[in-house]
Design an enzyme around this catalytic site. Structure first.
Site, PDB file in Angstrom:
ATOM      1  N   SER A 102      13.819 -19.135  17.850  1.00 53.01           N
ATOM      2  CA  SER A 102      13.084 -20.336  17.473  1.00 53.01           C
ATOM      3  C   SER A 102      11.654 -20.198  17.961  1.00 53.01           C
ATOM      4  O   SER A 102      11.387 -19.473  18.936  1.00 53.01           O
ATOM      5  CB  SER A 102      13.730 -21.563  18.121  1.00 53.01           C
ATOM      6  OG  SER A 102      12.894 -22.708  18.027  1.00 53.01           O
ATOM      7  N   TYR A 107      17.889 -25.982  25.128  1.00 51.27           N
ATOM      8  CA  TYR A 107      17.688 -25.364  23.808  1.00 51.27           C
ATOM      9  C   TYR A 107      16.573 -24.332  23.891  1.00 51.27           C
ATOM     10  O   TYR A 107      16.720 -23.192  23.428  1.00 51.27           O
ATOM     11  CB  TYR A 107      17.351 -26.429  22.777  1.00 51.27           C
ATOM     12  CG  TYR A 107      17.140 -25.869  21.383  1.00 51.27           C
ATOM     13  CD1 TYR A 107      18.213 -25.693  20.523  1.00 51.27           C
ATOM     14  CD2 TYR A 107      15.862 -25.520  20.928  1.00 51.27           C
ATOM     15  CE1 TYR A 107      18.023 -25.178  19.244  1.00 51.27           C
ATOM     16  CE2 TYR A 107      15.671 -25.001  19.652  1.00 51.27           C
ATOM     17  CZ  TYR A 107      16.748 -24.836  18.824  1.00 51.27           C
ATOM     18  OH  TYR A 107      16.562 -24.310  17.570  1.00 51.27           O
TER      19      TYR A 107
END
Length: 255
Positions: free
Chosen positions: A139, A152
């Site tokens: 990401s 995350y």
């Protein structure tokens, strides 16, 4: 990675980027197997998209991963691409003790331990193929932190380093490692995020990703233009400004 002629397993692909990418890879001329937990949703996908195979898998469960790997390899012995897509994103407040540990542990299990277990389950088979690929999914938040999602961010940073290291270890093998580095994309990863105006439309993201895969077969990181703001803040020397903008502090950063 060649754009067609592959047999591709995409666990965690019943929605969002995973499903959209799986469908486009199928349309490009690949045999695609989609994995997910909900059998009714898998049945719907298979009915709506003839030619796509489905396998039930819970990527948080080691036994389920092992069973699914055995089933996929048995049904598709020419499998040569693994794309571990499953991921969750939870808001955590680490200033409030007792509120975040369960979410943090679930995020690590899904986002980091899941891909590790999946790669472990398939690596022997992939190494035996003449041309194979592991496509990991990190990401933009692996490179610039969003303050609401610490675990995350951490798991995606770990996936990036895992990808880099596996690429070194597998350099003399037939297995290539390609890292997908999405920006914020309009999906249901978080409640309401599919309508977030600042996020990249899912169709646009998949379009640009497929162009990169088609025109850059030797790419190691699939970076659409939108993610480069996050990806290269440190290299440009403006990481503080990137973090400020990402977290909604643009006015403060400019002062």
């Amino acid at each position: 990675m060649r754009i067609n002629g592959n047999t591709i397993f995409v666990p965690g692909a019943t929605s969002g980027i995973g499903l959209a990418l799986a469908l486009r890879l199928h349309d490009a001329g690949n045999q695609v197997i989609i994995g997910g937990r909900r059998t009714e949703l898998l049945d719907e996908i298979a009915a709506e998209h003839p030619g796509i195979d489905t396998v039930r898998i819970d990527t948080t469960d080691a036994a389920s991963i092992a069973d699914a790997a055995s089933e996929v390899i048995s049904r598709h012995p020419d499998l040569n691409v693994l794309v571990p897509m499953a991921g969750i994103m939870r808001v955590e407040d680490w200033t409030s003790p007792g509120t975040f540990l369960e979410d943090a542990e679930a995020t690590v299990t899904t986002n980091l331990l899941g891909p590790i277990r999946l790669i472990s389950a398939f690596i022997e088979h992939l190494l035996a193929q003449p041309d194979a690929t592991i496509m990991t999914v990190s990401s933009g938040l692996a490179f610039a932190p969003l303050r609401f999602t610490p675990t995350y961010n951490a798991t995606k940073a770990a996936i990036h380093q895992l990808s880099e290291t596996l690429r070194l270890q597998l350099a003399d093998s037939t297995v290539r490692v390609v890292e997908l580095v999405p920006p914020s994309v309009q999906t249901e990863l978080m409640p309401g995020h599919q309508d977030e105006p600042s996020a990249m439309p899912l169709g646009d993201y998949i379009d640009e990703t497929m162009v990169i895969l088609q025109t850059q077969p030797d790419v190691t990181e699939v970076q659409v233009e939108r993610v480069k703001f996050l990806r290269y803040g440190e290299a440009r020397g403006d990481q503080a400004q990137v973090i400020a903008v990402l977290n909604g502090f643009a006015a403060h950063a400019a002062s």
